[in-house]
Write a protein that holds these residues in place. Sequence first.
Motif, PDB file in Angstrom:
ATOM      1  N   UNK B 133      45.903  43.388  35.612  1.00 29.37           N
ATOM      2  CA  UNK B 133      46.283  44.799  35.663  1.00 29.37           C
ATOM      3  C   UNK B 133      45.042  45.695  35.681  1.00 29.37           C
ATOM      4  N   UNK B 136      43.223  45.469  39.015  1.00 32.43           N
ATOM      5  CA  UNK B 136      44.020  46.164  40.028  1.00 32.43           C
ATOM      6  C   UNK B 136      43.770  47.671  39.933  1.00 32.43           C
ATOM      7  N   UNK B 137      43.740  48.192  38.720  1.00 29.90           N
ATOM      8  CA  UNK B 137      43.467  49.618  38.541  1.00 29.90           C
ATOM      9  C   UNK B 137      42.060  49.961  39.046  1.00 29.90           C
ATOM     10  N   UNK B 139      40.453  48.476  41.425  1.00 34.82           N
ATOM     11  CA  UNK B 139      40.497  48.452  42.881  1.00 34.82           C
ATOM     12  C   UNK B 139      41.099  49.746  43.421  1.00 34.82           C
TER      13      UNK B 139
END
Lengths: 172, 172
Positions: B133, B136-137, B139
């Motif tokens: 998570x 992903x943030x 990115x």
Amino acid sequence: MELFVEHGYERTTTADIAARAGLSERTYFRHFPDKREVLFDATHLLDSLVVDGIAAAPADVAPLDALGGGLHAGAVMLDGLGDHARARTAVIASQAELRERELAKMSGLVAASAAALVQRGVDEAPALLAAEAGVAAFRVAFERWVSTPAGPPLPDVVDAVLAELRAVVAPA
Amino acid sequence: MELFVEHGYERTTTADIAARAGLSERTYFRHFPDKREVLFDATHLLDSLVVDGIAAAPADVAPLDALGGGLHAGAVMLDGLGDHARARTAVIASQAELRERELAKMSGLVAASAAALVQRGVDEAPALLAAEAGVAAFRVAFERWVSTPAGPPLPDVVDAVLAELRAVVAPA
DNA sequence: GTCTATAGTCCGATAGAC
DNA sequence: GTCTATCGGACTATAGAC
């Protein structure tokens, strides 16, 4: 899949695959843009199930919950494939270029999910973040399911991992 | 980078790159396992910064907060690269095989981050989910930063997106 | 279907650094 | 004497052009 399981992916040439299908190598490349794609041609089915599941959620459901419903629907389908899904996963795990393609497909699922959330009226930024986090949880759940053939069915694992995600990301 | 920017990635051959460096094509492949990797050789620096940042967090800090500190440190470095980072990103965005490799590198960052969290005593399952998570943030934040050259510095964007992530994943 | 370019591997040979 | 860096040539498979 027969050739890949029997001889391994990298020792199977595109000419071998075409011959097994009774086609010329050139025709293989008419159906698939490259060698790897033959293993991923069906991934759009998962995308459709997830997107439809998102669209089917009641209007007042939070973004990650709507996505959770879509991922659950996709998990039911994959769980039904059973051993075939595990065999395919083993082939993909054996080769770096296939793992890369798999990640690209998951990235496509993120984009499709985010778009489906936007369609529901969710703003773009939270839609993208919910999609990224939710699909990441789905990926973790799938890996856990693949590595425990005697374990619970995939939809249950997906629901459980989504709950774990909420717990670990919860604001302090 | 000069050749890629001037002629485009796919019309630059490995022989071209080697010649520009005053080496033979064979020697190019001694340094890099394939053509794409020359653009990703430095990514281990980001991994190190993030991993060190995680290790440097106080013991009582929650997993995603420890990771946030590491990602913040990585963001400071990337922000300093400025236009070079943006040019490299444009090259990568231009070619599907490069986008795939980028995703693979981010997957490596997830694995390294999860391992660093486990090192802190976090259980494997929540460590992996927090890493997925959080990265992903990161990115998402990087994409936002790249597309807004006049916007806030990357570390600020990373912090903001992590806060957005918490809000959208928060338990009902 | 034919033809060709590029990526990538395998084998071996050479030369300088420590 | 071992390690590391270079190069050359032959070879195969993928993939694109026509």
